[in-house]
Design a protein around this motif. Structure first.
Motif, PDB file in Angstrom:
ATOM      1  N   GLU A 279      -4.956  -0.237  -3.665  1.00 59.18           N
ATOM      2  CA  GLU A 279      -5.828  -1.389  -3.881  1.00 59.18           C
ATOM      3  C   GLU A 279      -6.440  -1.878  -2.574  1.00 59.18           C
TER       4      GLU A 279
ATOM      5  N   VAL B  41      -4.828   6.550  -9.079  1.00 61.28           N
ATOM      6  CA  VAL B  41      -3.952   5.471  -8.625  1.00 61.28           C
ATOM      7  C   VAL B  41      -4.353   4.182  -9.295  1.00 61.28           C
TER       8      VAL B  41
ATOM      9  N   ASP C 133      -0.726   3.394  -4.864  1.00 60.93           N
ATOM     10  CA  ASP C 133      -1.221   2.016  -4.949  1.00 60.93           C
ATOM     11  C   ASP C 133      -2.144   1.785  -3.760  1.00 60.93           C
TER      12      ASP C 133
ATOM     13  N   TYR D  57       0.856  -1.198   0.000  1.00 58.19           N
ATOM     14  CA  TYR D  57       0.000   0.000   0.000  1.00 58.19           C
ATOM     15  C   TYR D  57       0.883   1.236   0.000  1.00 58.19           C
TER      16      TYR D  57
ATOM     17  N   GLY E  45       5.175   5.364  -9.444  1.00 57.19           N
ATOM     18  CA  GLY E  45       3.987   5.767 -10.171  1.00 57.19           C
ATOM     19  C   GLY E  45       4.279   6.269 -11.568  1.00 57.19           C
TER      20      GLY E  45
ATOM     21  N   ALA F 216       6.225   4.601  -3.654  1.00 56.49           N
ATOM     22  CA  ALA F 216       6.135   4.105  -5.030  1.00 56.49           C
ATOM     23  C   ALA F 216       6.487   5.211  -6.010  1.00 56.49           C
TER      24      ALA F 216
END
Length: 280
Positions: free
Chosen positions: A185, A279, A183, A179, A209, A207
């Motif tokens: 999800e 995202v 991200d 996470y 991206g 991240a």
């Protein structure tokens, strides 16, 4: 800038740790010069106030656990070294999910030996093994808890449904899912953890991206006079009080950069811009 978020969290309601930890996955045990640097970084993290370090049987097949013990044992009283089990190495050298009770017991015993402790205060199931009944996997961890070898039980990479099912078998005090700012999800899992007071340890908390998203994060960082990494970590810390990021690094400079994020306050306007990012 003063932080508006709490800087500590009590895992399971009693095990207090600083909210920004260290993922030990990238700390290598060989060759010798790399091992020396890894030992130094682990020690520096503790000197800087890190009280949560995450490792796993998978990381070097136990070598990472041994490395941390060499660096930090005897451990400071306020330091939590948490490890993960449930992945085994096959004769081919490949890794496979393996939640068979005898394997879990063996890996716990090995972790106790490598970490040089009598009890693992927080043990996490690295992945749920779909070929072994969940009741057998978590039942084994519950038995180990009853025997005093495990203090608290956590999970990794689970859905809300799996978390709910697991909580019917054991008291789950932590969840470790992938996470980060770009991200999300597992937003539903984080929300479930927040509602239940379960610690949420995002792995890969920073991240890269897409270029457009990087540009927006970079813009916020420039406005605040900090780095994009610090923005990403500050966003996580502000996302929920149960979030305990565990960024991994082999660089002392990056370690210090990461830890400085605990003192970063995101103004609402910047926070809103980050929240609106598209995202994956």
């Amino acid at each position: 800038m003063a932080s508006t978020t709490t800087t500590t969290f009590r895992i399971g309601g009693d095990l207090e740790v600083g909210r920004l930890g260290l993922g030990a996955m990238h700390l290598s045990a060989e060759p010798a010069d790399v091992r020396a640097a890894s030992l130094a970084l682990a020690r520096r993290a503790v000197e800087l106030g890190v009280t949560l370090i995450d490792t796993a049987h998978l990381y070097g097949w136990g070598a990472n656990e041994e490395l941390l013990a060499e660096a930090l044992h005897p451990y400071p009283k306020d330091l939590l070294v948490t490890t993960k089990i449930g992945i085994s190495r096959q004769p081919s050298g490949e890794a496979r999910l393996d939640g068979r009770p005898e394997v879990l017991r063996h890996q716990v015993d090995e972790a106790l030996r490598r970490l040089r402790v009598e009890r693992i205060e927080l043990l996490q199931l690295h992945r749920i093994d779909p070929e072994t009944p969940l009741s057998d996997q978590l039942g084994t961890l519950r038995d180990l808890q009853t025997e005093g070898k495990v203090g608290r039980i956590g999970l990794s990479e689970v859905t809300v449904a799996e978390l709910d099912q697991a909580r019917e078998i054991v008291d789950v005090v932590s969840v470790q899912n992938r996470y980060n700012l770009l991200d999300r999800e597992h937003d539903p899992v984080l929300d479930a953890c927040t509602a239940a007071g379960i610690a949420f340890l995002p792995w890969r908390p920073v991240a890269h991206g897409t270029s457009g998203e990087r540009a927006e994060v970079a813009a916020v960082a420039a406005e605040l006079g900090v780095t994009a990494t610090q923005v990403a970590l500050a966003w996580l810390l502000d996302r929920s009080p149960v979030v305990l990021p565990i960024p991994s690094t082999t660089s002392t400079a990056h370690l210090e950069e990461n830890l400085a994020a605990t003192g970063l306050r995101l103004p609402q306007s910047q926070r809103d811009r980050l929240d609106r990012l598209t995202v994956g």
